[in-house]
Design a protein around this motif. Structure first.
Motif, PDB file in Angstrom:
ATOM      1  N   PHE A   1      -0.893   9.450   9.406  1.00  0.00           N
ATOM      2  CA  PHE A   1      -0.708   8.067   9.855  1.00  0.00           C
ATOM      3  C   PHE A   1      -0.945   7.902  11.360  1.00  0.00           C
ATOM      4  O   PHE A   1      -0.657   6.853  11.919  1.00  0.00           O
TER       5      PHE A   1
ATOM      6  N   ARG B   1      -3.389   2.231   7.535  1.00  0.00           N
ATOM      7  CA  ARG B   1      -2.923   3.117   6.459  1.00  0.00           C
ATOM      8  C   ARG B   1      -1.492   2.779   6.041  1.00  0.00           C
ATOM      9  O   ARG B   1      -0.821   3.599   5.410  1.00  0.00           O
TER      10      ARG B   1
ATOM     11  N   PHE C   1       7.285   6.466  -3.516  1.00  0.00           N
ATOM     12  CA  PHE C   1       7.183   7.682  -4.327  1.00  0.00           C
ATOM     13  C   PHE C   1       8.296   8.675  -3.983  1.00  0.00           C
ATOM     14  O   PHE C   1       8.973   9.205  -4.871  1.00  0.00           O
TER      15      PHE C   1
ATOM     16  N   VAL D   1      -8.400   3.797   3.476  1.00  0.00           N
ATOM     17  CA  VAL D   1      -9.128   3.960   4.747  1.00  0.00           C
ATOM     18  C   VAL D   1      -9.215   5.442   5.072  1.00  0.00           C
ATOM     19  O   VAL D   1      -8.228   6.134   5.010  1.00  0.00           O
TER      20      VAL D   1
ATOM     21  N   VAL E   1       3.931   6.260  -0.129  1.00  0.00           N
ATOM     22  CA  VAL E   1       4.635   7.531   0.123  1.00  0.00           C
ATOM     23  C   VAL E   1       6.142   7.303   0.069  1.00  0.00           C
ATOM     24  O   VAL E   1       6.886   8.085  -0.549  1.00  0.00           O
TER      25      VAL E   1
ATOM     26  N   ALA F   1      -0.664   3.175   2.369  1.00  0.00           N
ATOM     27  CA  ALA F   1      -0.396   4.559   1.934  1.00  0.00           C
ATOM     28  C   ALA F   1       1.034   4.952   2.294  1.00  0.00           C
ATOM     29  O   ALA F   1       1.718   5.632   1.522  1.00  0.00           O
ATOM     30  N   LEU F   2       1.486   4.494   3.457  1.00  0.00           N
ATOM     31  CA  LEU F   2       2.850   4.815   3.892  1.00  0.00           C
ATOM     32  C   LEU F   2       3.880   4.209   2.944  1.00  0.00           C
ATOM     33  O   LEU F   2       4.868   4.858   2.573  1.00  0.00           O
TER      34      LEU F   2
ATOM     35  N   ARG G   1      -1.776   4.502  12.729  1.00  0.00           N
ATOM     36  CA  ARG G   1      -2.846   3.907  11.924  1.00  0.00           C
ATOM     37  C   ARG G   1      -2.270   2.790  11.058  1.00  0.00           C
ATOM     38  O   ARG G   1      -1.822   3.041   9.939  1.00  0.00           O
TER      39      ARG G   1
ATOM     40  N   ARG H   1      -3.686   8.720  14.775  1.00  0.00           N
ATOM     41  CA  ARG H   1      -5.080   9.014  15.114  1.00  0.00           C
ATOM     42  C   ARG H   1      -5.220  10.481  15.541  1.00  0.00           C
ATOM     43  O   ARG H   1      -4.258  11.092  16.024  1.00  0.00           O
TER      44      ARG H   1
END
Lengths: 292, 219
Positions: B22, A41, A51, A292, A48, A44-45, A38, B24
């Protein structure tokens, strides 16, 4: 002689290695053949990874002996005092680890705090009651409390029914706990975990029973009820920090400092974003954070 | 061994679920994470027996020792089995079995459990009143600000109150909407939510990496 590597360090290394190796490979695969990754995303990775790196670095520094400052959390400092009060009064301590299932992180946080509280309770030889709503929480709670009694050297004092399943329905559970509070009048009530509409029913009943009350939840909509009816309330992140805070272990507090570092980054992003949007250049910056 | 195996399982499961986010859902990793969720439900189902054993043992001990209110304990045990046994028996044997309309389970649920739950929920109004009385006592400057703000917001949320506010000079509803609810309230809520989300992520990471083991009774 080689120093043995602790299990946690092995997992840390393995985790980082997996992330570092898998992410670029996955990205390449996506670019090459439109794989299942994805890409939407990716933000977000990145978060992550940032963090995780911050938490691991601070944990490493904490392990190396670097002093890390943690602000005082009065609600947690009051736990021992509250258990002491129960001992003096000869009354039990009531601990409610929320009403959610064990797959909720709030429940896990509650169970972790239960372990710390149970150890103090065991040392003082004070009766403890832990009503739960789910059998999985029952199993985890019994394990944690038994271990706490063993570590406190009070194995014989452990009663398997300290942690008990009372009801699967929200309000049946509440009725049972409220009834217990009014009958047994526990000196101390500790609510740590996920709470919903029953939060005020529990806290007000405990207040009416004259118990000292410490609550903690990450649900903002329940916080006002706990603040109104309890003596101390742990808000949001304090619930997750409680276990590390009570442990006084540097390796645990490192995670909290890493979390604070990311919080500073988020505050910076909010300031930069607000400035950019104010001057009409914020569109691209907002898109970076689109979920998303 | 008692620590290493659970920590390894937590590490692998946690890593799998994070990675699956991450990918599908129709991929191998996505499918595996969904499979884990099904496993959780199955394990949860089996542990129900633990719950029944616990509830029976605790109440039975109270009955044997003739503790205060032991009569209610008998009712509790009877209620557990009266709800459970007919619901798991096949409806082919009798229309009273199973969970369909007209079954014993359905009758008990509709006529006893539902009204009792509704009653408990309804008492919340009285608890809110007593908690609000304590919270809104104007004993300090902060408490007075809270009292005034809460009164205005509560008035604004009901039609008659909104009418009253409309009669006052200045656009109080717009002020409440823009500054109180959309400003102070939202900012504080978001602050708590961001902090809680980071706290949850930090704790998850500590569990996945085996740093936090207190949920197993270790550490």
């Amino acid at each position: 002689m080689t120093k043995p590597v602790p299990n946690s360090s092995r997992f840390v290394s393995l985790g980082l290695f997996t992330l570092l190796v898998s992410v670029p490979q996955t990205l390449l695969a996506q670019v090459a053949e439109g794989s299942a990754f994805r890409v939407d995303r990716i933000n977000a990775l990145v978060l992550v990874l940032v963090f995780s790196t911050a938490v691991l670095l601070y944990t490493k520094w904490a392990k190396a002996g670097k002093p890390l400052y943690l602000r005082k959390i009065p609600g947690l400092d009051a736990v021992e005092e509250a258990v002491g009060r129960a001992t003096e009064m000869g009354r039990p301590v009531l601990f409610v680890p929320g009403i959610a299932e064990l797959d909720e992180i709030e429940t896990i946080a509650g169970i972790s705090i239960l372990g710390r509280v149970a150890k103090i309770v065991a040392q003082y030889d004070t009766p403890l009651t832990v009503p739960v709503r789910y059998p999985l929480v029952l199993a985890a709670g019994q394990e944690v409390v038994e271990q706490a009694y063993i570590e406190a050297g009070k194995r014989d004092s452990y009663d398997k029914d300290t942690v008990k399943y009372v009801a699967g329905e929200q309000f049946a559970f509440t009725a049972n706990v409220n009834g217990y509070m009014m009958r047994e009048r526990p000196a101390t009530n500790i609510y740590m975990g996920a709470f919903f509409a029953e939060s005020l029913l529990l806290a007000e009943t405990g207040n009416a029973a004259g118990s000292i009350q410490i609550a903690g939840t990450a649900r903002p909509e329940q916080l006002p009820f706990f603040i109104a009816a309890c003596d101390y309330t742990l808000m949001g992140e304090e619930l997750y920090a409680a276990s590390a805070y009570l442990s006084h272990e540097p390796i645990m507090t490192g995670g909290l400092k890493g979390q604070d570092f990311v919080k500073v980054l988020i505050v910076l992003c909010i300031i930069i974003g607000a400035a950019l949007v104010s001057f009409g250049y914020g569109e691209w910056f907002i898109n970076l954070f689109e979920a998303v | 061994m008692r620590t290493t195996v659970p920590v390894a399982i937590a590490f692998l499961s946690g890593l799998l679920l994070v990675t699956a986010f991450f990918f599908r859902a129709d991929t191998f990793v996505g499918g595996l994470s969904q499979e884990l969720t099904v496993w959780l439900t199955i394990v949860g189902g089996f542990t129900l027996l633990l719950g029944v054993v616990s509830i029976v043992r605790v109440n039975w001990t109270a009955i044997q020792r003739r503790k205060e209110g032991w009569g209610y304990k008998i009712l509790t045990i009877l209620a557990v089995f009266a709800m459970a046994i007919p619901s798991v028996l096949s409806p082919d044997w009798s229309p009273l079995f199973g969970r369909a309309e007209g079954s014993v389970y359905d009758w008990l649920f509709q006529n006893l459990q539902m009204p009792m739950m509704a009653t408990m929920f309804a008492t919340l109004a009285f608890y809110i009143a007593s908690a609000a009385y304590r919270a809104f006592r104007a004993r300090s400057a902060e408490a007075t600000i809270l009292l005034i703000t809460a009164t205005l917001v509560m008035l604004w949320r009901v039609p008659m109150g909104e009418y009253i506010l409309d009669q006052l000079p200045g656009d109080i509803p717009a002020f409440l909407n823009t500054y109180v609810m959309g400003g102070f309230n939202m900012a504080v809520q978001r602050g708590i939510i961001i902090g809680a989300a980071l706290g949850a992520a930090s704790m998850s990471l500590r569990i996945i990496l085996g740093i936090e083991r207190t949920y197993m009774g270790k550490g």
